[in-house]
Design a protein around this motif. Structure first.
Motif, PDB file in Angstrom:
ATOM      1  N   GLN A   1       0.847  -1.190   0.000  1.00  6.69           N
ATOM      2  CA  GLN A   1       0.000   0.000   0.000  1.00  6.69           C
ATOM      3  C   GLN A   1       0.883   1.241   0.000  1.00  6.69           C
ATOM      4  OE1 GLN A   1      -2.323  -0.651   3.596  1.00  6.69           O
ATOM      5  NE2 GLN A   1      -4.043  -1.435   2.410  1.00  6.69           N
ATOM      6  N   GLY A   2       0.605   2.148  -0.941  1.00  5.89           N
ATOM      7  CA  GLY A   2       1.357   3.388  -1.032  1.00  5.89           C
ATOM      8  C   GLY A   2       0.743   4.500  -0.206  1.00  5.89           C
ATOM      9  N   GLN A   3       1.467   5.571  -0.045  1.00  9.04           N
ATOM     10  CA  GLN A   3       0.979   6.716   0.715  1.00  9.04           C
ATOM     11  C   GLN A   3      -0.216   7.385   0.043  1.00  9.04           C
ATOM     12  OE1 GLN A   3       2.169   8.034   3.842  1.00  9.04           O
ATOM     13  NE2 GLN A   3       2.932   5.933   3.811  1.00  9.04           N
ATOM     14  N   ASP A   4      -0.338   7.209  -1.273  1.00 10.95           N
ATOM     15  CA  ASP A   4      -1.460   7.810  -2.000  1.00 10.95           C
ATOM     16  C   ASP A   4      -2.668   6.883  -2.075  1.00 10.95           C
ATOM     17  OD1 ASP A   4      -0.428   5.889  -3.656  1.00 10.95           O
ATOM     18  OD2 ASP A   4      -0.183   7.187  -5.403  1.00 10.95           O
ATOM     19  N   GLY A   5      -2.604   5.748  -1.401  1.00  7.01           N
ATOM     20  CA  GLY A   5      -3.700   4.799  -1.416  1.00  7.01           C
ATOM     21  C   GLY A   5      -3.599   3.746  -2.503  1.00  7.01           C
ATOM     22  N   ALA A   6      -2.649   3.898  -3.421  1.00  4.67           N
ATOM     23  CA  ALA A   6      -2.478   2.916  -4.488  1.00  4.67           C
ATOM     24  C   ALA A   6      -1.964   1.600  -3.904  1.00  4.67           C
ATOM     25  CB  ALA A   6      -1.503   3.437  -5.537  1.00  4.67           C
TER      26      ALA A   6
END
Length: 273
Positions: free
Chosen positions: A132-137
């Motif tokens: 999970q990325g910081q941008d929600g991706a």
């Protein structure tokens, strides 16, 4: 060890922008084992409340990044087929009960060390990581594509390893485990896992610890000794056999090939030897 460069510890449940010097904190058994001069803030995952292990509708098993080795060992005893392999990989830590109660599956994967037994286990059972990325991706990829080298991971800045998933066919497989070390209770110099799928008879052999990253070899039909050896030698470059105080590359290659052949013999029938 005190991390004297850390200025703040943030609860991961509180969303804040990721900034330089941040690091995820799981069990902390690696983070607090040596100086981390680049870290300024720890983002603590311990209160996220993720279920350590959970079955999915398709029969696959999700292991949370925060699942401890103790939790994994206890749960795996309920597995009808692969319980011995889980315990063997947990024992490959050669760690005290204090480490078992703090060290996490996600932490071991994110360290990406050749001798990481959770890397060996999850790669050997065809595991995939969920990121999970910081941008929600989000991203999902095989463990063999996540660990790229000794301590090198396919992780972007601020990205979190949320869980690892093991497919149902792998959990139903007959397995074999081999480990070699230069010392009686030393770090793994070579660790090889075999998994034979009872549904189609395919065989997967995963080589780790001897190499800078895990290599998984899949055969639709049980291979001959020459086919297995040829597949390993064709895939692993000379510079991908690991070289450190726990074993020279030539010795690691020799042991990996020897253990892989032992596993092939154990998991295949007489007709295919």
């Amino acid at each position: 060890m005190d991390l004297n460069t850390v200025l703040d510890v943030r609860d991961a449940r509180r969303r804040e922008p990721w900034r330089p010097g941040d690091a995820w904190l799981g069990g902390g058994t690696y983070l607090f084992s040596e100086p981390q001069p680049h870290i300024r803030r720890l983002v603590d995952l311990s209160r996220m409340g993720w279920p350590p292990l959970s079955w999915q509708p398709d029969g696959s098993l999700d292991i949370a990044a925060t699942c401890t080795i103790t939790e994994l060992s206890r749960f795996a005893r309920t597995l009808p087929t692969t319980a011995p392999l889980f315990e063997q990989c947990c024992r490959a830590f050669l760690a005290s009960f204090k480490i078992w109660n703090m060290a996490t599956v996600g932490g071991n994967l994110c360290n990406g060390l050749p001798a990481g037994p959770m890397v060996s286990l999850t790669a050997g059972l065809d595991g995939t990581v969920f990121l999970q990325g910081q941008d929600g991706a989000t991203r999902r990829m095989p463990v063999t594509e996540f660990v790229l080298g000794a301590g090198v991971k396919n992780l972007r800045e601020g990205e979190l390893l949320r869980s690892v998933r093991l497919p149902p066919n792998a959990l139903d497989s007959r397995t074999a485990f081999r480990q070699a070390s230069l010392y009686g209770l030393g770090r793994s110099g070579a660790l090889v896992i075999g998994a034979c799928d009872p549904a189609d008879g395919s065989l997967a052999v995963t080589v780790s610890a001897a190499t800078i990253r895990p290599f998984r070899f899949w055969f639709a039909l049980p291979p001959t000794a020459a086919e297995l050896r040829g597949a390993i030698d064709a895939a692993v470059r000379p510079d991908e056999w690991y070289d450190d105080i726990h074993g020279l590359p030539a010795w690691r290659r020799h042991m990996a090939l020897r253990l892989a052949e032992e596993i092939r013999r154990e998991l295949t029938t007489e007709d295919h030897r």
